[in-house]
Scaffold this motif. Structure first.
Motif, PDB file in Angstrom:
ATOM      1  N   ARG A  89      -0.224  -0.719  -7.415  1.00 13.25           N
ATOM      2  CA  ARG A  89       0.896  -1.938  -6.395  1.00 13.25           C
ATOM      3  C   ARG A  89      -0.201  -2.569  -5.170  1.00 13.25           C
ATOM      4  NH1 ARG A  89       6.460   0.380  -4.408  1.00 13.25           N
ATOM      5  NH2 ARG A  89       5.481   2.240  -5.774  1.00 13.25           N
ATOM      6  N   VAL A  90       0.234  -2.386  -4.272  1.00 15.42           N
ATOM      7  CA  VAL A  90      -0.028  -3.240  -2.734  1.00 15.42           C
ATOM      8  C   VAL A  90       1.627  -3.344  -1.935  1.00 15.42           C
ATOM      9  CG1 VAL A  90      -1.237  -4.606  -1.161  1.00 15.42           C
ATOM     10  CG2 VAL A  90      -2.153  -3.709  -3.600  1.00 15.42           C
ATOM     11  N   ILE A  91       0.940  -2.306  -0.818  1.00 13.57           N
ATOM     12  CA  ILE A  91       1.786  -1.955   0.130  1.00 13.57           C
ATOM     13  C   ILE A  91       1.422  -2.767   1.377  1.00 13.57           C
ATOM     14  CG2 ILE A  91       3.201  -0.845   1.474  1.00 13.57           C
ATOM     15  CD1 ILE A  91       3.564   0.725  -0.927  1.00 13.57           C
ATOM     16  N   PHE A  92       2.196  -3.900   2.263  1.00 14.92           N
ATOM     17  CA  PHE A  92       1.333  -4.387   2.821  1.00 14.92           C
ATOM     18  C   PHE A  92       2.403  -4.003   4.323  1.00 14.92           C
ATOM     19  CE2 PHE A  92       1.663  -7.484   6.532  1.00 14.92           C
ATOM     20  CZ  PHE A  92       0.470  -7.601   6.797  1.00 14.92           C
ATOM     21  N   MET A  93       2.418  -3.190   5.232  1.00 14.93           N
ATOM     22  CA  MET A  93       2.998  -2.935   6.983  1.00 14.93           C
ATOM     23  C   MET A  93       2.577  -3.286   8.029  1.00 14.93           C
ATOM     24  SD  MET A  93       3.170   1.668   5.799  1.00 14.93           S
ATOM     25  CE  MET A  93       4.480   1.523   6.906  1.00 14.93           C
ATOM     26  N   GLU A  94       4.141  -3.793   8.697  1.00 16.86           N
ATOM     27  CA  GLU A  94       3.031  -4.106   9.957  1.00 16.86           C
ATOM     28  C   GLU A  94       3.874  -3.297  11.069  1.00 16.86           C
ATOM     29  OE1 GLU A  94       2.959  -8.385  11.109  1.00 16.86           O
ATOM     30  OE2 GLU A  94       1.361  -8.195  11.975  1.00 16.86           O
ATOM     31  N   GLU A  95       4.104  -3.381  12.212  1.00 17.69           N
ATOM     32  CA  GLU A  95       5.118  -2.401  13.237  1.00 17.69           C
ATOM     33  C   GLU A  95       6.080  -1.577  12.711  1.00 17.69           C
ATOM     34  OE1 GLU A  95       6.183  -6.141  15.708  1.00 17.69           O
ATOM     35  OE2 GLU A  95       4.593  -6.520  16.178  1.00 17.69           O
ATOM     36  N   GLY A  96       5.215  -0.588  11.920  1.00 21.27           N
ATOM     37  CA  GLY A  96       6.049   0.191  11.231  1.00 21.27           C
ATOM     38  C   GLY A  96       7.028  -0.005  10.265  1.00 21.27           C
ATOM     39  N   TYR A  97       6.841  -1.483   9.691  1.00 19.12           N
ATOM     40  CA  TYR A  97       8.167  -1.731   8.535  1.00 19.12           C
ATOM     41  C   TYR A  97       6.716  -1.947   7.274  1.00 19.12           C
ATOM     42  CZ  TYR A  97      11.610  -2.909  12.092  1.00 19.12           C
ATOM     43  OH  TYR A  97      12.631  -2.953  12.865  1.00 19.12           O
ATOM     44  N   VAL A 133       7.209   4.003  15.600  1.00 20.42           N
ATOM     45  CA  VAL A 133       5.637   3.803  14.196  1.00 20.42           C
ATOM     46  C   VAL A 133       5.875   3.501  13.452  1.00 20.42           C
ATOM     47  CG1 VAL A 133       3.646   4.841  13.708  1.00 20.42           C
ATOM     48  CG2 VAL A 133       3.948   5.325  15.993  1.00 20.42           C
ATOM     49  N   LEU A 134       7.479   4.113  12.991  1.00 22.17           N
ATOM     50  CA  LEU A 134       7.836   3.750  11.462  1.00 22.17           C
ATOM     51  C   LEU A 134       9.203   3.714  11.733  1.00 22.17           C
ATOM     52  CD1 LEU A 134       5.807   7.154   9.240  1.00 22.17           C
ATOM     53  CD2 LEU A 134       5.508   4.493   9.324  1.00 22.17           C
ATOM     54  N   ARG A 135       9.672   2.895  10.578  1.00 23.90           N
ATOM     55  CA  ARG A 135      11.077   2.302  10.853  1.00 23.90           C
ATOM     56  C   ARG A 135      11.166   2.345   9.298  1.00 23.90           C
ATOM     57  NH1 ARG A 135      10.809  -1.866  16.188  1.00 23.90           N
ATOM     58  NH2 ARG A 135       8.564  -1.209  16.608  1.00 23.90           N
ATOM     59  N   ASP A 136      12.095   2.762   9.204  1.00 16.96           N
ATOM     60  CA  ASP A 136      13.002   2.872   7.764  1.00 16.96           C
ATOM     61  C   ASP A 136      12.010   2.497   6.751  1.00 16.96           C
ATOM     62  OD1 ASP A 136      15.067   3.024   6.286  1.00 16.96           O
ATOM     63  OD2 ASP A 136      15.996   0.973   6.425  1.00 16.96           O
ATOM     64  N   VAL A 137      11.476   3.420   6.523  1.00 23.45           N
ATOM     65  CA  VAL A 137      10.812   3.198   5.166  1.00 23.45           C
ATOM     66  C   VAL A 137      11.265   3.570   3.826  1.00 23.45           C
ATOM     67  CG1 VAL A 137       8.124   3.454   3.951  1.00 23.45           C
ATOM     68  CG2 VAL A 137       8.630   2.775   7.273  1.00 23.45           C
ATOM     69  N   ASN A 138      11.516   2.525   2.721  1.00 26.05           N
ATOM     70  CA  ASN A 138      11.554   2.807   1.873  1.00 26.05           C
ATOM     71  C   ASN A 138      10.212   3.098   0.941  1.00 26.05           C
ATOM     72  OD1 ASN A 138      13.729   4.028   2.312  1.00 26.05           O
ATOM     73  ND2 ASN A 138      14.522   2.390   3.191  1.00 26.05           N
ATOM     74  N   ILE A 139       9.862   3.930   0.479  1.00 26.18           N
ATOM     75  CA  ILE A 139       8.657   3.561  -1.347  1.00 26.18           C
ATOM     76  C   ILE A 139       9.302   4.655  -1.868  1.00 26.18           C
ATOM     77  CG2 ILE A 139       6.847   3.493  -1.425  1.00 26.18           C
ATOM     78  CD1 ILE A 139       5.948   2.830   1.484  1.00 26.18           C
TER      79      ILE A 139
END
Lengths: 470, 263
Positions: free
Chosen positions: B228-236, B39-45
């Motif tokens: 700030r806006v973050i766009f995510m797709e397929e866990g990235y 579900v999540l892959r290497d998310v850095n925020i």
């Protein structure tokens, strides 16, 4: 001083001796004049299935006396104690015996209802050695708790009136209102007509309905006591095992699963037998009622466990998450958020469980715990009539029918509130709300909760329990 | 006495932080999978104090899961999360103490249905913060007023509209004095006419300087309120930047595609 004390003592002793002799003489002198000595006075039991003599209820009173030496008796007037009721129905039978031989005597007996007196006159005076028996039918003794005696006078041959000594005492039990009603019913034509129909007489005998109520009320209260003690005890048991069952600990879960599995998988009847015959074998002796309450609680706890588990799991996951996200720990979440909501949801099912447990108290009759069923059974055994069972059924229904009704109302309310209480239109349209609920059950609700499915399962198992128990 | 500040500094260093200018939330190499499903892959925020971050993305992109990892409603499979310098993904961390500081608002509101609006807001104050009944009630009424529901304090959740329920839920979270607020599709379950009231409350919060992470489909809100806006797709994390950058000049084709579908 010593001398004086001694002489006083002698004087006192002498006085006491004389007093004893005098009182003996006083006792003997009038006794010589009572020459018709009553030695028997009895009354026939007039209460169903007991040997009691009820006051205020017609019975047969038997009085017997012996004609003493040198006496002759021309008439006897038997005085019933104050409060007795002799009526037009009252009849008298006079028997005179000489040893074991019956003596033919010409006697006239009259009943003086106003004075509660029975008068018997003899054409030929009774002679010494004769035994006189006067049986008074349909005479009611006073409605008191205690002993009564018959008194009166007799007339010698020469016309002299002599008082009779008091008869031996008759023990009288005060008649209950029920018994009075029974006696009144006995005389009613419609009751006689009713009882002439066998099925009505055997199953709905009016007199037995009335006379079994006082006894069955006691049994009913005992049954209620058993369930009112056993049921609340089952709640913490059920709750504790429900927590074990949903806990992450494998061991606790298995223990709870074994408990609910075994208890729900075996008949309560069997559990009662094991408890009542097994524990004494182990040297554990408990009061029957205590043990009965414990067995009921132990049994019901297993069903309660499943009800609570289903109830807890029916609360949407979001409730746990919201509570935990506010920083409340698992225990706080359970007791402040989950359990209060669960209680509302499981109350209908728990009420059903209460009804089942109440009916199941009847199984305790098999091991001799006095409760409604056993009282009814003993009445049936005594009377050979089914009516006490029918009355017992009514006593069960008095509790169960209103509760069944309450369950229905609660279930409807629950369905409405779960489906959104703010919508007053739907609130009015109960039928619509119910259908919607049915659809939810069929389709599964959209917020991921499994509430009704789970609850419905719990209810199903409860009903299975009921079928098995009865 | 002298070594106390040093110790504090050391322990802060141990916890992986070095100064107060550190981000409010730091998500490092976060990954999460349910069985086979990644579900999540290497998310850095990194999210700064007072920053409002809006997370966009199609369904199943992992944005809600990422949000739920921040207060450990989901246990991350890998990576680290720091809140105010404290690693919450470390073993034996006090989850309840962490959650006091992180308020969350859910799509389904999740009000406690057996309690009135006021009692909903009071419960955790009493149980967690151990506030007195009077204090908790004062704070509850204050926060209900803040979301415009002072007159609904004694209503049961079932008597409130969806929008009102969601505002009570916001008041409930705010009453705990959180340092961060997480919004998980807070307006998605609402009828269109009720969305505005909730968004107004959220806008007010943002203007008041609250650190917020908002998962939403409300593009207007994102454009207007987000730092700030973050766009995510397929866990990235596919793209991030200011609203202007992401909405007006998206770099990634996926983002363009997504925005094209939405608008």
């Amino acid at each position: 001083m010593v001398c004086m004390k001694e002489s006083l003592k002698t004087l006192f002793t002498t006085y006491v001796r004389w007093a004893i002799v005098l009182s003996l003489l006083l006792y003997l002198v009038p006794a010589a004049g009572w020459a018709l000595t009553s030695d028997t006075a009895t009354a026939r039991s007039n209460e169903t299935s007991t040997s009691n003599v009820l006051g205020g209820v017609p019975t047969r009173v038997t009085w017997e006396a012996m004609v003493d030496k040198g006496e002759s008796v021309a008439a006897v007037s038997l005085q019933f104690p104050e409060g007795s009721a002799l009526t037009e129905e009252t009849t008298v039978r006079v028997t005179v015996l000489d040893g074991t031989e019956r003596v033919d005597t010409d006697s006239t007996a009259t009943v003086d209802a106003g004075a509660s007196c029975v008068n018997v006159e003899f054409a030929q005076p009774l002679e010494e050695g004769h035994r006189l028996r006067i049986e008074t039918y349909d005479a009611a003794l006073p409605n008191v708790e205690g002993e009564v005696t018959l008194a009166g006078t007799y007339q010698r041959d020469d016309g002299e009136q002599v008082p009779l000594a008091d008869s031996p005492a008759i023990k009288v039990t005060s008649a209950s209102p029920a018994q009075k009603i029974v006696n009144w019913l006995d005389e009613q034509p419609w009751v006689q007509a009713w009882n002439s129909v066998p099925i009505l007489r055997l199953f709905l005998n009016p007199q037995l309905v009335v006379s079994s109520i006082p006894t069955l009320v006691v049994g009913w209260l005992l049954s209620l006591m058993l369930v009112l003690l056993g049921f609340p005890l089952a709640i913490p048991i059920g709750l504790a095992f429900a927590f074990m069952k949903i806990s992450r600990s494998r061991i606790l879960h298995v223990i709870a699963a074994i408990y609910t599995g075994v208890v729900r998988g075996t008949p309560l009847f069997l559990q009662i037998y094991i408890a009542f015959f097994g524990l004494p074998l182990m040297g554990i002796k408990l009061n029957d009622y205590v043990l009965a309450v414990l067995v009921l609680a132990f049994n019901s706890g297993a069903y309660m466990c499943e009800i609570f588990r289903a109830g807890i799991q029916s609360i949407p996951k979001g409730q746990f998450e919201a509570s935990r996200s506010l920083g409340m720990n698992a225990v706080q979440t359970m007791f402040s958020v989950i359990i209060p909501q669960t209680v509302r949801r499981v109350i209908p099912t728990m009420t059903s469980e209460f009804i089942l447990l109440y009916k199941d108290t009847s199984l305790l009759a098999a091991v001799g715990v006095m409760e409604l069923m056993l009282y009814a059974r003993s009445l049936v055994a005594n009377t050979g009539n089914m009516t006490p069972y029918i009355v017992a059924a009514l006593f069960y229904l008095v509790v169960t029918l209103p509760l069944i009704h309450v369950v229905g109302i609660l279930e409807k309310k629950l369905a409405l509130s779960d489906e959104g209480g703010a919508d007053t239109k739907k609130r009015k349209n109960r039928r619509g709300a119910y259908q919607q609920m049915a659809e939810e059950i069929a389709g599964g609700s959209d917020d991921g909760s499994v509430s009704y499915q789970q609850l419905a399962n719990a209810v199903d198992t409860s009903y299975a329990h009921g079928m098995k128990g009865d | 006495m002298a070594d106390t500040p040093q110790k504090t500094a050391e322990s802060r260093a141990d916890a992986g932080t070095s100064s107060v200018t550190d981000p409010m939330i730091s998500i490092q190499h976060l990954s999460k999978h349910f069985g086979e499903l990644e579900v999540l892959r290497d998310v850095n925020i990194d999210i700064a104090r007072g920053e409002v971050v809006v997370v966009l993305g199609p369904s199943g992109s992992g944005k809600s899961t990422m949000l739920r990892c921040i207060n450990l409603l989901e246990q991350p499979t890998g990576g680290k999360i720091f809140i105010e310098g404290e690693e919450i993904t470390a073993p034996k961390v006090n989850v309840d103490r962490l959650r006091e500081r992180v308020g969350m608002v859910f799509q389904q509101f999740n009000l406690f249905p057996h309690l009135s609006a006021k009692k909903n807001v009071m419960l955790a104050q009493r149980k967690v913060l151990k506030r007195s009944a009077a204090e908790a009630e004062r704070v509850a009424l204050e926060n209900l007023a803040r979301v415009g529901l002072a007159d609904r304090a004694d209503y049961m959740p079932s008597q409130l509209s969806g929008g009102q329920q969601q505002r009570v839920a916001i008041a409930r979270a705010l009453a705990m004095d959180p340092h961060v607020m997480l919004f998980d599709e807070a307006t998605s379950a609402l009828d269109p006419e009720l969305v505005r009231g909730v968004l107004d409350v959220m806008r007010g919060l943002a203007e008041g300087g609250m650190t917020m992470v908002v998962v939403t489909h409300e593009m207007g809100f994102a454009r207007e309120v987000a730092d700030r806006v973050i766009f995510m797709e397929e866990g990235y994390v596919v793209e991030e930047g200011t609203p202007e950058e992401v909405f007006d000049h998206p770099k990634s084709d996926r983002t363009k595609d997504f925005l094209g579908h939405i608008q």
